[in-house]
Design a protein around this motif. Structure first.
Motif, mmCIF file in Angstrom:
data_model
loop_
_atom_site.group_PDB
_atom_site.id
_atom_site.type_symbol
_atom_site.label_atom_id
_atom_site.label_comp_id
_atom_site.label_asym_id
_atom_site.label_seq_id
_atom_site.Cartn_x
_atom_site.Cartn_y
_atom_site.Cartn_z
ATOM 1 N N ASP A 192 31.041 45.687 69.090
ATOM 2 C CA ASP A 192 31.751 45.998 70.222
ATOM 3 C C ASP A 192 31.740 47.387 70.715
ATOM 4 O OD1 ASP A 192 32.222 43.286 70.813
ATOM 5 O OD2 ASP A 192 34.605 43.249 70.419
ATOM 6 N N LEU A 193 31.947 48.245 69.689
ATOM 7 C CA LEU A 193 31.798 49.730 69.856
ATOM 8 C C LEU A 193 30.503 50.241 70.308
ATOM 9 C CD1 LEU A 193 34.753 50.773 67.313
ATOM 10 C CD2 LEU A 193 34.831 50.776 69.782
ATOM 11 N N GLY A 194 29.465 49.277 69.911
ATOM 12 C CA GLY A 194 28.089 49.785 70.307
ATOM 13 C C GLY A 194 27.578 50.661 69.050
ATOM 14 N N CYS A 195 28.277 50.846 67.865
ATOM 15 C CA CYS A 195 28.036 51.737 66.890
ATOM 16 C C CYS A 195 27.386 51.058 65.626
ATOM 17 C CB CYS A 195 28.967 52.888 66.587
ATOM 18 S SG CYS A 195 30.374 52.108 66.212
ATOM 19 N N TYR A 196 27.700 49.857 65.433
ATOM 20 C CA TYR A 196 27.312 49.050 64.219
ATOM 21 C C TYR A 196 28.695 49.489 63.333
ATOM 22 C CZ TYR A 196 23.268 47.516 66.585
ATOM 23 O OH TYR A 196 22.544 47.201 67.659
ATOM 24 N N GLY A 197 28.847 48.442 62.214
ATOM 25 C CA GLY A 197 29.784 48.830 61.163
ATOM 26 C C GLY A 197 29.771 47.931 60.008
ATOM 27 N N HIS A 198 30.323 48.447 58.942
ATOM 28 C CA HIS A 198 30.275 47.345 57.681
ATOM 29 C C HIS A 198 31.564 47.996 56.949
ATOM 30 C CE1 HIS A 198 27.855 50.886 56.140
ATOM 31 N NE2 HIS A 198 28.613 50.796 55.028
ATOM 32 N N ILE A 199 32.093 46.961 55.718
ATOM 33 C CA ILE A 199 33.146 47.244 55.163
ATOM 34 C C ILE A 199 32.804 48.232 53.898
ATOM 35 C CG2 ILE A 199 34.538 46.483 53.418
ATOM 36 C CD1 ILE A 199 35.966 45.850 55.855
ATOM 37 N N SER A 200 33.225 49.366 53.820
ATOM 38 C CA SER A 200 33.018 50.141 52.658
ATOM 39 C C SER A 200 34.054 50.159 51.831
ATOM 40 C CB SER A 200 32.532 51.765 53.168
ATOM 41 O OG SER A 200 33.543 52.177 53.804
ATOM 42 N N GLU A 201 35.300 49.888 51.956
ATOM 43 C CA GLU A 201 36.331 49.464 51.160
ATOM 44 C C GLU A 201 37.272 48.518 51.421
ATOM 45 O OE1 GLU A 201 39.708 52.548 48.807
ATOM 46 O OE2 GLU A 201 38.193 53.312 50.027
ATOM 47 N N LEU A 202 37.738 47.565 50.566
ATOM 48 C CA LEU A 202 38.562 46.421 50.752
ATOM 49 C C LEU A 202 39.304 46.066 49.651
ATOM 50 C CD1 LEU A 202 39.168 43.970 52.734
ATOM 51 C CD2 LEU A 202 37.346 42.708 51.547
ATOM 52 N N ARG A 203 40.762 46.236 49.955
ATOM 53 C CA ARG A 203 41.595 45.913 49.054
ATOM 54 C C ARG A 203 42.822 45.077 49.698
ATOM 55 N NH1 ARG A 203 43.575 47.513 44.377
ATOM 56 N NH2 ARG A 203 45.976 47.540 44.015
ATOM 57 N N ARG A 204 43.074 43.877 48.889
ATOM 58 C CA ARG A 204 44.107 42.856 49.221
ATOM 59 C C ARG A 204 45.384 43.336 48.609
ATOM 60 N NH1 ARG A 204 42.478 36.862 48.997
ATOM 61 N NH2 ARG A 204 42.848 37.040 46.860
ATOM 62 N N THR A 205 46.521 43.568 49.503
ATOM 63 C CA THR A 205 47.708 44.006 48.944
ATOM 64 C C THR A 205 48.928 42.924 48.806
ATOM 65 O OG1 THR A 205 48.377 44.825 50.942
ATOM 66 C CG2 THR A 205 47.317 46.560 49.589
ATOM 67 N N PHE A 206 48.737 41.754 49.610
ATOM 68 C CA PHE A 206 49.703 40.757 49.752
ATOM 69 C C PHE A 206 49.026 39.286 49.923
ATOM 70 C CE2 PHE A 206 52.652 38.194 52.317
ATOM 71 C CZ PHE A 206 53.430 38.385 51.850
ATOM 72 N N VAL A 207 49.472 38.638 49.072
ATOM 73 C CA VAL A 207 49.259 36.889 49.522
ATOM 74 C C VAL A 207 50.565 36.351 49.207
ATOM 75 C CG1 VAL A 207 47.957 34.961 48.596
ATOM 76 C CG2 VAL A 207 47.025 37.115 48.431
ATOM 77 N N ALA A 208 51.069 35.720 50.521
ATOM 78 C CA ALA A 208 52.494 35.189 50.576
ATOM 79 C C ALA A 208 52.354 33.923 49.597
ATOM 80 C CB ALA A 208 52.411 34.750 52.000
ATOM 81 N N PRO A 209 53.519 33.976 48.784
ATOM 82 C CA PRO A 209 54.903 34.604 48.750
ATOM 83 C C PRO A 209 54.957 35.912 47.868
ATOM 84 C CG PRO A 209 54.965 32.726 47.522
ATOM 85 C CD PRO A 209 53.512 32.728 47.768
ATOM 86 N N PHE A 210 53.702 36.076 47.118
ATOM 87 C CA PHE A 210 53.785 37.100 46.229
ATOM 88 C C PHE A 210 53.853 38.688 46.702
ATOM 89 C CE2 PHE A 210 51.618 33.287 44.255
ATOM 90 C CZ PHE A 210 52.589 32.986 43.656
ATOM 91 N N ALA A 211 54.639 39.465 46.384
ATOM 92 C CA ALA A 211 54.744 40.733 46.567
ATOM 93 C C ALA A 211 53.639 41.684 45.869
ATOM 94 C CB ALA A 211 56.216 41.452 46.425
ATOM 95 N N GLU A 212 53.467 42.951 46.440
ATOM 96 C CA GLU A 212 52.593 43.843 46.005
ATOM 97 C C GLU A 212 53.011 44.188 44.726
ATOM 98 O OE1 GLU A 212 50.165 48.029 47.043
ATOM 99 O OE2 GLU A 212 51.897 47.021 48.603
#
Length: 310
Positions: A192-212
């Motif tokens: 959409d931004l016309g520049c392309y992109g990809h994930i370079s870092e990904l971290r999941r901090t929460f999955v209900a109902p468990f807290a970080e």
């Protein structure tokens, strides 16, 4: 007639909220935890890619019966998008398929976010666990086969731009529902931004109902292997477990006595008495002495068990 084989391992139950390290697959992580705890059964509630880190809820024993309730929960991710390249896997692992010298402004990024907030249609990545004609999309992609994956509705409750460290990267936080692919968000942002992109870092901090703050680093668990006495080592590991019923905290809850617990474990319904007794619930859970006994439905003054726990 041969006797049924006794399951290997301990009949231990509960949730271990693992802080999965980078470069470890979810299946690998579950196998490691199952081995450490000497558990009979283990499973996880929502795959994390090897290149992602963070919360991976792992169910042991009877807790595996509650996995669907965690799979349906909200999740929060922090992620970094690198602009200028689209990749076959939509993250660092894949080959570059499109590139651009353009870079988006912070204003352009912020103006894009409302489009991706709420209920949206999303096409999962080619390298994903989606099944196409009975086969996993990532298996077909690895064989070089381009597959058409239909779009599906996912829900993004909140999407925030946290920072733009430089012109080539942007850091986001997303709170989303079941089935959302963050890698696909990065891909679609870039297009959409016309520049392309990809994930370079990904971290999941929460999955209900468990807290970080319930997450346990794998290193803290493996460090306990130094305890020579097996009973002491397992006791130290068990201290990290969360009770199975915590996975059901979004469901109505009833407290029962020992006689009622016995009836439920035999598969029989129990009568619910009292002015405050719930009248009708499609799903609820019952505990006795603080321990999970059953998941069931409530209707016509009865709790009817669907799943019972030892």
């Amino acid at each position: 007639m041969s006797k049924p084989r006794k399951p290997k391992g301990r009949p231990i139950s509960g949730w271990l909220i693992l802080d999965k390290p980078f470069d470890l697959g979810s299946t690998e992580a579950v196998s490691k935890i199952k081995w450490l705890f000497k558990a009979q059964k283990a499973g996880h509630a929502g795959t994390l890619d090897p290149l992602a880190s963070g919360m991976l809820p792992i169910a042991l024993g009877d807790a595996t019966k509650t996995v669907p309730y965690v799979m349906d929960g909200r999740k929060i991710y922090e992620f970094t998008v690198t602009w200028g390249e689209e990749r076959s896997t939509d993250d660092l692992e894949g080959e570059v398929t499109q590139s651009s010298d353009l870079r988006p402004t912070e204003e352009a990024i912020r103006s894009l976010l409302p489009k991706y907030t709420g209920t949206i249609n999303q096409i999962p990545p080619q390298f994903s666990a989606i099944k196409i004609a009975g086969e996993r999309a990532y298996d077909l992609a690895r064989e070089g086969e381009a597959v058409e994956i239909p779009s599906r509705e996912v829900e993004i409750f909140r999407l925030t731009l946290l920072s733009c460290p430089d012109s080539s990267t942007a850091h986001f936080e997303a709170e989303c529902g079941k089935g959302t692919y963050v890698r696909a968000l990065a891909r679609d942002f870039g297009r959409d931004l016309g520049c392309y992109g990809h994930i370079s870092e990904l971290r999941r901090t929460f999955v209900a109902p468990f807290a970080e703050d319930s997450m346990v680093p794998l290193a803290d668990l493996t460090a306990l292997e130094e305890i020579e006495d097996a009973d002491n080592r397992l006791a130290a590991l068990d201290a990290f477990l969360i009770d199975t019923s915590e996975a059901l905290s979004n469901l109505p809850h009833i407290v029962i006595n020992d006689d009622q617990a016995h009836r439920l474990k035999m598969g029989n319904p129990i009568l619910l008495r009292g002015r405050d007794a719930p009248v009708a619930e499609a799903e609820a859970y019952a505990t006795a002495r603080g321990k999970l006994v059953a998941i069931g439905e409530i209707g016509e003054g009865e709790f009817r068990p669907k799943r019972v726990f030892g």
